[in-house]
Design a protein around this motif. Structure first.
Motif, PDB file in Angstrom:
ATOM      1  N   LEU A 337     -80.386   9.810  71.625  1.00 41.65           N
ATOM      2  CA  LEU A 337     -80.912  10.182  70.176  1.00 41.65           C
ATOM      3  C   LEU A 337     -80.316  11.387  69.647  1.00 41.65           C
ATOM      4  CD1 LEU A 337     -83.626   9.678  68.723  1.00 41.65           C
ATOM      5  CD2 LEU A 337     -84.531  11.509  70.061  1.00 41.65           C
ATOM      6  N   ASN A 338     -80.017  12.381  70.269  1.00 37.03           N
ATOM      7  CA  ASN A 338     -79.409  13.570  69.626  1.00 37.03           C
ATOM      8  C   ASN A 338     -77.920  13.353  69.477  1.00 37.03           C
ATOM      9  OD1 ASN A 338     -81.892  14.825  69.776  1.00 37.03           O
ATOM     10  ND2 ASN A 338     -81.518  15.593  71.814  1.00 37.03           N
ATOM     11  N   GLU A 339     -77.086  12.788  70.256  1.00 29.83           N
ATOM     12  CA  GLU A 339     -75.658  12.774  70.042  1.00 29.83           C
ATOM     13  C   GLU A 339     -75.258  11.567  69.751  1.00 29.83           C
ATOM     14  OE1 GLU A 339     -73.948  15.483  70.744  1.00 29.83           O
ATOM     15  OE2 GLU A 339     -75.627  16.539  71.272  1.00 29.83           O
ATOM     16  N   LEU A 340     -75.660  10.282  70.200  1.00 28.10           N
ATOM     17  CA  LEU A 340     -75.240   9.001  69.730  1.00 28.10           C
ATOM     18  C   LEU A 340     -75.374   8.117  68.432  1.00 28.10           C
ATOM     19  CD1 LEU A 340     -74.704   7.327  73.317  1.00 28.10           C
ATOM     20  CD2 LEU A 340     -73.359   9.208  72.176  1.00 28.10           C
ATOM     21  N   LEU A 341     -77.093   8.298  68.263  1.00 27.78           N
ATOM     22  CA  LEU A 341     -77.337   7.534  67.410  1.00 27.78           C
ATOM     23  C   LEU A 341     -76.964   8.154  65.855  1.00 27.78           C
ATOM     24  CD1 LEU A 341     -81.120   6.529  68.243  1.00 27.78           C
ATOM     25  CD2 LEU A 341     -79.046   5.251  68.286  1.00 27.78           C
ATOM     26  N   PRO A 342     -76.793   9.675  65.818  1.00 27.59           N
ATOM     27  CA  PRO A 342     -76.494  10.290  64.468  1.00 27.59           C
ATOM     28  C   PRO A 342     -74.973   9.590  64.319  1.00 27.59           C
ATOM     29  CG  PRO A 342     -77.468  11.861  66.045  1.00 27.59           C
ATOM     30  CD  PRO A 342     -77.277  10.517  66.799  1.00 27.59           C
TER      31      PRO A 342
END
Length: 458
Positions: A337-342
């Motif tokens: 959620l924090n590192e990949l989706l953005p």
């Protein structure tokens, strides 16, 4: 709806009319809801596999462990165990096995079970063919305990037929005896022949499903050191991806291809770019567990960030299997959620198996569900497939939790997938029938899932 899909329903209706002629109207009406639910069929199977020649032979390419150089006492024990195969020499059995020895009885397949005592041992060992050889690959001994493991062969053949592990114990006179004997058959290769597009079309037709997403298993070829060099490994990955793309091209109106790669490999971004330039390829399949990815490793996460960013630039969707071991859960989902989706805000990211490794993983799924409920913009293009998450073995309690999670995530984000033709998993017609029958959702809710089509297909 095609005539092919209408005929079974017409036949069912005709049979029902004949069987219930003259029956009370209330009885007929009571059966109508079940019949209506049975007509709900998904438009797309979003999780299918084909296997090309490279993938199906990779198991055969793995080099076996070399034969171990045994000490004389253990070498003599193995030689005597081989000599006893097919024999009824009770005196020799007493000298070789402990009084309370246990042995895995593989002679009465499929009712394989443990047996205890020399009588049971003698019956099993007598069932082996004479000339059976036990070839050690590893051993250990210390004081009064030890073990030997290896393969079982016949005569002078170099073909491994079985695997064995012997647990050893010294007797009062210092001689090694077998206390535990475990021999298992070598399983066949998962697929004797390539799994083709024609086979996928057949199973889709059986289920009445219009389209399917073919996910390449080329990431499997990048696990460990299967090949002598990185160049040879990449060549195998390219060959498998090309084969999958070629199979999808045989039925372009019904099949679309996703390439596969281990994103930690040096060639991963080059393979992504190559696949993105191929006609008909819509995305990439990643498998965190198979690729030995540690989502708590800064280096691994950075490699994934680069991969997601490159996929977004090339408008390549991502299907990702997140589960990577027993400790996997909330922390790994937060990394996604924090590192990949953005890094991939403009393409669909489909999380397989409801964020689990077969069954849903509710710790991980809860992270995404909470973010969706909070309207977190990072989840705008987030999707989930239900492949293998509902089976005949799923408990009623788990089914209730899965249904609640689906509602929490939002039924509009849920995609059907069967994850076949992996060995031991039911085809789409059975996978969907089980999901449809067992999941405690209303017909209206089930129709939403059945009608969902991932944006990379639109």
């Amino acid at each position: 709806m095609t005539m092919r899909r209408c005929l079974p329903s017409l036949l069912l209706c005709a049979l029902a009319a004949c069987a219930h002629a003259g029956a009370a109207a209330g009885d007929s009406l009571a059966r109508e809801p079940a019949l209506a639910r049975s007509r709900i069929v998904p438009r797309v199977d979003h999780h299918q596999h084909v296997m090309g020649p490279t993938a199906i032979t990779v198991q055969a390419q793995l080099p076996p462990l070399p034969a171990a150089d045994l000490p004389d006492d253990l070498a003599a024990l193995l030689a005597e165990r081989g000599r006893l195969s097919g024999s009824d020499d009770s005196t020799a059995f007493r000298a070789l096995y402990t009084d309370d020895a246990v042995i895995l009885d593989i002679m009465d397949d499929p009712w394989i079970r443990w047996q205890r005592g020399r009588g049971a041992v003698g019956a099993v060992v007598a069932g082996y063919r004479p000339g059976t050889r036990f070839v050690a690959n590893a051993y250990w001994k210390d004081g009064s305990a030890g073990w030997v493991a290896g393969t079982v062969r016949r005569g002078e053949s170099d073909e491994d037929r079985f695997y064995f592990a012997l647990g050893l114990r010294r007797d009062a006179e210092g001689r090694w005896r077998i206390a535990v004997e475990n021999v298992t058959q070598q399983p066949p290769l998962p697929f004797a022949q390539p799994v083709t597009a024609e086979r996928i079309i057949q199973v889709l037709d059986d289920a009445g499903i219009e389209r399917a997403v073919l996910l390449s298993a080329a990431y499997w070829l990048g696990r460990g050191s299967r090949y002598p060099s990185l160049e040879q490994e990449h060549a195998a990955v390219r060959a498998e991806n090309d084969w999958v793309v070629g199979q999808a091209a045989l039925h372009p109106r019904r099949l679309v291809a996703f390439c596969g790669v281990n994103p930690l490999k040096e060639y991963a971004l080059a393979e992504l770019e190559r696949c993105a330039a191929m006609p008909g390829v819509r995305g990439m399949k990643l498998h965190v567990g198979n690729s030995r990815i540690d989502l708590r490793s800064a280096a691994h996460v950075e490699a994934l960030r680069r991969f997601f960013r490159a996929a977004n630039e090339r408008r390549m969707a991502i299907v990702i299997h997140l589960w990577n071991g027993p400790a996997y859960g909330r922390a790994e989902a937060e990394v996604v959620l924090n590192e990949l989706l953005p890094q991939a805000p403009d393409v669909a990211v489909q999380i397989a198996h409801l964020a689990g490794g077969g069954d849903a993983n509710h710790d991980a799924l809860g992270v995404f569900a909470d973010a969706i409920a909070a309207r977190d913009p990072r989840t705008r293009n987030l999707w989930f497939d239900v492949a293998t998450s509902v089976t005949e073995e799923t408990t009623a309690e788990e089914l209730a939790v899965v249904a609640a999670r689906l509602r929490q995530v939002g039924l509009g984000r849920i995609l059907f997938g069967a994850d076949t033709p992996i060995i031991g998993r039911p085809p789409p017609v059975q996978a969907w029938a089980t999901f449809r029958r067992r999941i405690p959702l209303t017909d209206a809710e089930l129709r939403v899932i059945a009608g969902n089509v991932a944006p990379y297909l639109q």
